[in-house]
Design an enzyme around this catalytic site. Structure first.
Site, PDB file in Angstrom:
ATOM      1  N   GLU A 145       0.437  -1.292   0.216  1.00 29.82           N
ATOM      2  CA  GLU A 145       0.066  -0.023  -0.082  1.00 29.82           C
ATOM      3  C   GLU A 145       0.873   1.661   0.041  1.00 29.82           C
ATOM      4  OE1 GLU A 145      -2.875   0.007  -0.444  1.00 29.82           O
ATOM      5  OE2 GLU A 145      -3.884  -1.847  -0.033  1.00 29.82           O
ATOM      6  N   GLU A 421     -19.584  -4.737  -4.346  1.00 25.07           N
ATOM      7  CA  GLU A 421     -18.445  -6.080  -4.108  1.00 25.07           C
ATOM      8  C   GLU A 421     -18.479  -6.971  -4.518  1.00 25.07           C
ATOM      9  OE1 GLU A 421     -14.116  -5.400  -2.504  1.00 25.07           O
ATOM     10  OE2 GLU A 421     -15.717  -3.969  -3.263  1.00 25.07           O
ATOM     11  N   GLU A 494     -12.404   0.163 -10.236  1.00 25.30           N
ATOM     12  CA  GLU A 494     -11.719  -0.319 -11.431  1.00 25.30           C
ATOM     13  C   GLU A 494     -12.870  -0.363 -12.570  1.00 25.30           C
ATOM     14  OE1 GLU A 494      -9.784  -1.754  -7.626  1.00 25.30           O
ATOM     15  OE2 GLU A 494     -12.064  -1.610  -8.079  1.00 25.30           O
ATOM     16  N   THR A 580      -1.083   0.610 -10.610  1.00 27.95           N
ATOM     17  CA  THR A 580      -2.258   0.262  -9.760  1.00 27.95           C
ATOM     18  C   THR A 580      -3.329   1.001  -9.101  1.00 27.95           C
ATOM     19  OG1 THR A 580      -3.252  -1.787  -9.132  1.00 27.95           O
ATOM     20  CG2 THR A 580      -1.281  -1.080  -7.575  1.00 27.95           C
TER      21      THR A 580
END
Length: 610
Positions: A145, A421, A494, A580
């Site tokens: 992260e 989700e 996404e 990403t």
């Protein structure tokens, strides 16, 4: 009136009946012979959706609305949470989930630069320049992260602004995180104590966490000239390239032994714990000016295995999805049919590959399919032969469009307009579980009538009125072809990321409209007085807000929406590569001198350099 008076005789009727019976026998014989692979009954014509053409001024105004949404969220963060990590948008307070270094500010820097928000950018810099990356003793920071949010944010802002102060901070942070690589294999461990300079974490690593940092460290090595950064990226590529992937079809499994450097399981996925590792195979190749042959090979292996084995089509609505599978023994493979929001990055990755790779002439970039499949089981080698029946560029684009449409449908189906989700797709029907490639082959054999399976437009599902009993609701869920498993929307990027990629690759306006629908739903359901909140119970007309605004909402979701609505391509895909966390890094090439210094082999270089 008799049949005879209408021009019919009993003899003619008998002939007609016999002829019809013969046609039925021929039809069902043909149908049976053409269905050696399972196939949903007959793929119907898709719903016809007319996408209007609107002038550039309309889309420019929509981009402005996204910029205003960013300003609303960031100003709320500045007012109530700065310099802490993230805003809690219901309680108007702050939380420190990522190192206490102001992750929202760092994650947002390049979005500010792309949107031309100079005042916000300048206000953030003093805090960032004064950040102490050495935390008190016994405090560890998560390597993955920290790399994608902090290091990626600093590097991208430097690339866009040429502000050397940001390069200095990126260099400082990159060095602080290097102890993560002090494992026997060279794979990074979960966390680093940046105060004492030691690593910590379990002996088994998740794929996404151990393989999603090559972009950042390669670029850091390039711009600093420091060997210790670049050679780490080279080492990790070699570790993956030389690992034993025989029993996983050449695709990376999800768990890895940090001591041996070998796979720990045979669970395959492009969703949670795996997603960005697959993403970085293609993107590392593109970032290094299309020179890293090893990563390109791994991308081709992965996409081939996914298309052949992890993509399915639902029985009624023909929704195409990508899921995960585990192999416990060679003949015991289990598929979950769970479809994650996190997997919705995959259509965008496929679209990027369609744009940037000569998929139908891989030999021109040094890819030999026989070499790719040499160490695979016969069943997996056959998968490459199966795909060779089709134009690979077309096949990858069909897969991208079909999955991206399902991602959108999971949004549009909900009363809130927001995507859950995770959903559980219905598998089965009259012909059993159907892999997408089986449907594609059957469609091809039957003359390619209509669009490829799952590619044509589909209309959102609406709940039939008056449902009361549980049984009736279950039946309605079946007609929707999935059930909602995790009912929250975490402001994730996404889906709109893939819309952006598909828009830039195809120029098809439907992806812009779908992104606009998502943005309108975010504005309607997630906005608070100080920012935007994650939304629970998206499948209900009255959802529940959660007291969380992740930094990636500003770094990714709003950035991709903004770029989607701009007519001008300000981040060309042939010159920039998004990490990403949606931080764009500029394409570069290693010099011959750098390749020697960093241990980059011929497999990492084009023939002109090697």
């Amino acid at each position: 009136m008799s049949l005879h008076r209408r021009g019919f005789s009993s003899r003619r009727v008998l002939v007609a009946i016999a002829f019809s019976f013969a046609l039925c026998i021929l039809y069902y014989t043909h149908l049976r012979n053409t269905q050696s692979d399972p196939l949903p009954e007959l793929i119907p014509e898709e719903d016809v959706v007319f996408w209007p053409t609107e002038p550039p001024e309309i889309w420019a105004e929509r981009a402005v609305q996204v910029k205003n949404a960013f300003l609303h969220a960031y100003h709320g963060y500045e007012r109530y949470a700065f310099p802490h990590d993230e805003l809690t948008p219901l309680s108007n307070a702050s939380t420190n989930s990522f190192n206490k270094w102001g992750v929202t500010a760092v994650d947002s820097l390049d979005t500010m630069l792309l949107m031309g928000l100079k005042d916000e950018y300048e206000r953030a810099l003093p805090m960032i320049m004064n950040t102490n990356f050495s935390l008190p003793a016994n405090t560890a920071v998560p390597f993955f992260e920290t790399v994608i949010r902090y290091l990626g944010g600093l590097l991208s802002a430097y690339a866009l602004s040429n502000d050397t102060r940001l390069l200095t901070k990126a260099d400082e942070l990159g060095a602080k995180l290097l102890p993560a690589f002090n494992t026997e294999s060279g794979f990074p461990v979960y966390a680093v104590n940046t105060y004492e300079g030691v690593e910590s974490g379990p002996p088994v690593g998740m794929l996404a966490e151990i393989a999603s940092w090559q972009l950042e460290y390669s670029y850091l090595g390039k711009i600093t000239g420091k060997e210790e950064y670049a050679e780490r990226a080279t080492l990790i590529t070699d570790l993956f390239y030389n690992a034993n992937l025989t029993f996983s079809g050449g695709m990376y499994p999800t768990k890895w032994d940090l001591t041996s450097g070998e796979p720990y399981d045979l669970h395959l996925s492009v969703g949670a714990a795996a997603d960005s590792a697959h993403e970085y195979t293609l993107k590392q190749y593109l970032l290094t000016a299309q020179t890293d042959k090893e990563n390109l090979e791994m991308y081709i292996r992965m996409t081939t295995h996914v298309i052949n084995n992890l993509m399915f089509i639902s029985p009624q609505r023909h929704l195409v999805y990508v899921t995960d599978m585990s192999t416990y023994k060679l003949e015991d493979t289990r598929v979950t049919h769970h479809f994650e929001h996190l997997s919705c990055f995959f259509p965008g990755l496929l679209a990027l590959g369609v744009k940037m790779l000569p998929l139908d002439d891989l030999e021109s970039v040094g890819i030999n399919v026989e070499e790719l499949t040499r160490d695979l089981l016969p069943r997996d080698r056959g998968g490459y032969e199966a795909l060779s029946e089709f134009n690979l560029t077309d096949l990858h684009l069909w897969a991208a469009e079909a999955i991206a449409q399902t991602c959108y449908i999971t949004y549009a189906d909900q009363p809130t307009g927001l995507g859950p989700e995770t959903v559980s797709m219905r598998a089965g029907g009259k012909f059993g579980i159907t892999r997408w490639m089986s449907a594609v082959r059957a469609w091809d054999r039957q003359g390619r009538r209509g669009p490829p399976p799952g590619v044509g437009d589909k209309l959102p599902w609406s709940e039939p009125p008056g449902l009361v009993s549980t049984k009736e609701r279950d039946r309605a869920t079946v007609t929707r072809d999935y059930g909602v498993r995790n009912i929250a929307y975490y402001l994730r990027p996404e889906t709109v990321e893939s819309f952006y990629m598909l828009w830039r690759v195809t120029g098809d306006v439907r992806w812009r409209y779908r992104g606009w629908h998502v943005f309108q739903a975010i504005e309607r359901e997630a906005k608070t007085s100080s920012g935007y909140a994650c939304v629970d119970r998206v499948h209900m007309k009255v959802p529940v807000l959660l007291d969380s605004m992740p930094s990636y909402f500003l770094a990714e979701t709003l950035k991709y929406l903004y770029l989607l609505f701009l007519d001008e391509d300000i981040v060309p895909l042939d010159r920039w590569v998004f990490n990403t966390e949606a931080h764009p890094l500029p394409v570069f090439a290693w010099t011959p001198e750098e390749s020697v210094a960093y241990g980059i082999t011929e497999e990492h270089l084009p023939s002109a350099v090697s």
